[in-house]
Write a protein that holds these residues in place. Structure first.
Motif, PDB file in Angstrom:
ATOM      1  N   HIS A  99      23.233 -59.476  28.661  1.00 30.93           N
ATOM      2  CA  HIS A  99      22.542 -58.660  27.807  1.00 30.93           C
ATOM      3  C   HIS A  99      21.060 -59.082  27.521  1.00 30.93           C
ATOM      4  O   HIS A  99      21.014 -60.227  27.742  1.00 30.93           O
ATOM      5  CB  HIS A  99      23.365 -58.059  26.486  1.00 30.93           C
ATOM      6  CG  HIS A  99      23.695 -59.370  25.992  1.00 30.93           C
ATOM      7  ND1 HIS A  99      24.629 -60.502  26.339  1.00 30.93           N
ATOM      8  CD2 HIS A  99      23.388 -60.172  24.550  1.00 30.93           C
ATOM      9  CE1 HIS A  99      24.758 -61.698  25.603  1.00 30.93           C
ATOM     10  NE2 HIS A  99      23.770 -61.368  24.428  1.00 30.93           N
ATOM     11  N   ASP A 100      20.485 -58.560  26.614  1.00 36.97           N
ATOM     12  CA  ASP A 100      19.179 -58.701  26.170  1.00 36.97           C
ATOM     13  C   ASP A 100      19.316 -59.511  25.060  1.00 36.97           C
ATOM     14  O   ASP A 100      19.370 -59.202  23.980  1.00 36.97           O
ATOM     15  CB  ASP A 100      18.191 -57.616  26.068  1.00 36.97           C
ATOM     16  CG  ASP A 100      17.139 -58.261  25.415  1.00 36.97           C
ATOM     17  OD1 ASP A 100      16.664 -59.133  25.304  1.00 36.97           O
ATOM     18  OD2 ASP A 100      16.224 -57.233  25.062  1.00 36.97           O
ATOM     19  N   HIS A 101      19.577 -60.974  25.009  1.00 34.15           N
ATOM     20  CA  HIS A 101      19.988 -61.801  23.929  1.00 34.15           C
ATOM     21  C   HIS A 101      18.894 -61.822  22.937  1.00 34.15           C
ATOM     22  O   HIS A 101      19.126 -62.140  21.753  1.00 34.15           O
ATOM     23  CB  HIS A 101      20.260 -63.231  24.159  1.00 34.15           C
ATOM     24  CG  HIS A 101      21.177 -63.700  23.223  1.00 34.15           C
ATOM     25  ND1 HIS A 101      22.498 -63.191  22.782  1.00 34.15           N
ATOM     26  CD2 HIS A 101      21.326 -64.799  22.795  1.00 34.15           C
ATOM     27  CE1 HIS A 101      22.970 -64.016  22.057  1.00 34.15           C
ATOM     28  NE2 HIS A 101      22.141 -65.110  21.806  1.00 34.15           N
ATOM     29  N   THR A 102      17.666 -61.809  23.400  1.00 34.45           N
ATOM     30  CA  THR A 102      16.380 -61.665  22.415  1.00 34.45           C
ATOM     31  C   THR A 102      16.553 -60.510  21.459  1.00 34.45           C
ATOM     32  O   THR A 102      16.242 -60.596  20.191  1.00 34.45           O
ATOM     33  CB  THR A 102      15.186 -61.634  23.067  1.00 34.45           C
ATOM     34  OG1 THR A 102      15.107 -60.190  23.606  1.00 34.45           O
ATOM     35  CG2 THR A 102      14.920 -62.588  24.216  1.00 34.45           C
ATOM     36  N   ARG A 103      17.238 -59.297  21.766  1.00 38.43           N
ATOM     37  CA  ARG A 103      17.332 -58.187  20.668  1.00 38.43           C
ATOM     38  C   ARG A 103      18.541 -58.686  19.541  1.00 38.43           C
ATOM     39  O   ARG A 103      18.427 -58.314  18.430  1.00 38.43           O
ATOM     40  CB  ARG A 103      18.013 -56.954  21.581  1.00 38.43           C
ATOM     41  CG  ARG A 103      18.330 -55.787  20.734  1.00 38.43           C
ATOM     42  CD  ARG A 103      18.685 -54.789  21.600  1.00 38.43           C
ATOM     43  NE  ARG A 103      19.378 -53.657  21.013  1.00 38.43           N
ATOM     44  CZ  ARG A 103      19.770 -52.506  21.828  1.00 38.43           C
ATOM     45  NH1 ARG A 103      19.790 -52.403  22.828  1.00 38.43           N
ATOM     46  NH2 ARG A 103      20.349 -51.500  20.909  1.00 38.43           N
TER      47      ARG A 103
ATOM     48  N   ARG B  11       9.516 -61.279  25.027  1.00 32.86           N
ATOM     49  CA  ARG B  11       9.193 -60.964  26.354  1.00 32.86           C
ATOM     50  C   ARG B  11       9.340 -61.804  27.746  1.00 32.86           C
ATOM     51  O   ARG B  11       9.921 -61.394  28.673  1.00 32.86           O
ATOM     52  CB  ARG B  11       7.888 -60.304  26.509  1.00 32.86           C
ATOM     53  CG  ARG B  11       7.125 -59.507  27.577  1.00 32.86           C
ATOM     54  CD  ARG B  11       5.904 -58.917  27.652  1.00 32.86           C
ATOM     55  NE  ARG B  11       5.515 -58.264  26.356  1.00 32.86           N
ATOM     56  CZ  ARG B  11       4.573 -58.764  25.349  1.00 32.86           C
ATOM     57  NH1 ARG B  11       4.103 -59.881  25.677  1.00 32.86           N
ATOM     58  NH2 ARG B  11       4.606 -57.975  24.418  1.00 32.86           N
TER      59      ARG B  11
ATOM     60  N   ARG C 265      12.959 -62.654  28.022  1.00 33.62           N
ATOM     61  CA  ARG C 265      13.728 -61.471  28.542  1.00 33.62           C
ATOM     62  C   ARG C 265      13.577 -61.339  30.376  1.00 33.62           C
ATOM     63  O   ARG C 265      14.467 -61.093  31.026  1.00 33.62           O
ATOM     64  CB  ARG C 265      13.274 -59.955  27.998  1.00 33.62           C
ATOM     65  CG  ARG C 265      14.083 -58.859  28.310  1.00 33.62           C
ATOM     66  CD  ARG C 265      13.375 -57.780  27.590  1.00 33.62           C
ATOM     67  NE  ARG C 265      13.357 -57.937  26.268  1.00 33.62           N
ATOM     68  CZ  ARG C 265      12.238 -57.766  25.481  1.00 33.62           C
ATOM     69  NH1 ARG C 265      10.964 -57.247  26.045  1.00 33.62           N
ATOM     70  NH2 ARG C 265      12.092 -57.875  24.427  1.00 33.62           N
TER      71      ARG C 265
ATOM     72  N   GLN D 144      16.607 -61.518  32.842  1.00 31.60           N
ATOM     73  CA  GLN D 144      16.449 -60.642  34.261  1.00 31.60           C
ATOM     74  C   GLN D 144      16.815 -61.689  35.602  1.00 31.60           C
ATOM     75  O   GLN D 144      17.473 -61.120  36.464  1.00 31.60           O
ATOM     76  CB  GLN D 144      15.110 -59.747  34.334  1.00 31.60           C
ATOM     77  CG  GLN D 144      15.227 -58.806  35.494  1.00 31.60           C
ATOM     78  CD  GLN D 144      16.474 -57.822  35.582  1.00 31.60           C
ATOM     79  OE1 GLN D 144      17.210 -57.252  34.641  1.00 31.60           O
ATOM     80  NE2 GLN D 144      17.070 -57.560  36.806  1.00 31.60           N
TER      81      GLN D 144
ATOM     82  N   ALA E 218      25.717 -56.013  29.307  1.00 31.92           N
ATOM     83  CA  ALA E 218      24.872 -54.849  28.908  1.00 31.92           C
ATOM     84  C   ALA E 218      25.224 -53.476  29.034  1.00 31.92           C
ATOM     85  O   ALA E 218      24.753 -52.645  28.571  1.00 31.92           O
ATOM     86  CB  ALA E 218      23.266 -54.915  29.501  1.00 31.92           C
TER      87      ALA E 218
END
Length: 281
Positions: free
Chosen positions: A137-141, A151, A154, A158, A179
């Protein structure tokens, strides 16, 4: 290394291990702090999703569980240190969940990470193990990072996911797409530090992986989602923030700062005004 054998209730000692036998499951968990169980404390140490899953499988099968995952491990660490022990265990199941630590480091090297992950998955698959991986998943979120720092991280996640896609296509491994489950961003599934799953988060991971295994034909009752531990007190939360979260952020800032400055310089080079001819008027 945390290794134990679990047997079905009421049985005596487990039978002589037979590699690949349906009723004797050898399970090796490779990876970092998430697979080690950080965020899910138990009386004998960290438990975590892999051990919860092993215990659930043990309700219907003989299980030999080998937990090799350690906090802070990178992909290179898994290949160099954990993989040889995993191969010695001759697992029927092997989870390979690692790489987020690499995305937060200045030594990020996607080509080497690709070679290491393909090597690990290939060696395990060639030995006959069913390999379990993820798409992150987007762990920065989850961490709530500012966009300026989020950015580039992320983008790295990917790239890491694309490497796991190649692993999946090459070796036909089981793959859990984190995700694809919106609950991954729920505050309840993350520990106070937001870096590791909470007990509920570990249980959800165990449940999702268990459902994949059941779809593959392994018969057992999926892991329970009922939490048994006490929620952290306010004092525990403060202590975690001071002792763990703040130092982690400081280390990542120190590590990534030189890389970040180079990136900003590279991206703005074409937009900065050049020297003008003549002197001031």
């Amino acid at each position: 290394m945390d290794e134990y054998q679990a047997v079905r209730p009421g049985d005596g000692s487990p039978p002589t291990p037979q590699h690949g036998a349906r009723d004797y499951i050898r399970f090796a968990a490779l990876g970092d702090s998430a697979s080690c169980g950080v965020g899910d404390p138990a009386p004998d140490g960290w438990r975590g999703w892999a051990r919860i899953l092993a215990d659930a499988i043990a309700s219907d099968h003989y299980v030999s569980f080998c937990k090799l995952a350690v906090p802070g491990a990178t992909v290179a660490d898994v290949r160099r240190v954990q993989l040889p022990h995993a191969l010695d265990h001759r697992p029927v199941l092997a989870s390979l969940v690692v790489g987020l630590n690499d995305t937060f480091r200045s030594a990020w090297d996607p080509e080497q990470i690709r070679r290491d992950l393909l090597h690990c998955a290939g060696e395990l698959a060639r030995q006959g193990a069913l390999v379990i991986t993820v798409r992150f998943h987007d762990h920065t979120r989850v961490l709530g990072l500012p966009e300026l720092l989020a950015r580039p991280v992320r983008r790295r996640i990917q790239v890491l996911n694309e490497i796991y896609d190649e692993v999946h296509e090459t070796y036909g491994v089981l793959r859990l797409d984190l995700a694809a489950h919106p609950a991954i961003y729920s505050r309840a599934v993350w520990a106070t530090d937001r870096q590791h799953p909470s007990e509920l988060g570990h249980r959800r991971l165990a449940r999702l992986v268990g459902e994949l295994l059941i779809q593959e034909g392994l018969t057992f009752s999926p892991p329970s989602l009922t939490c048994t531990g006490d929620p952290p007190s306010r004092r525990d939360v403060v202590r975690t923030l001071v002792a763990d979260v703040a130092p982690w952020i400081a280390r990542r800032v120190r590590d990534l700062a030189p890389w970040f400055v180079r990136e900003v310089t590279r991206r703005t080079r074409g937009f900065l005004p050049g020297p003008t001819s003549g002197g001031p008027r």
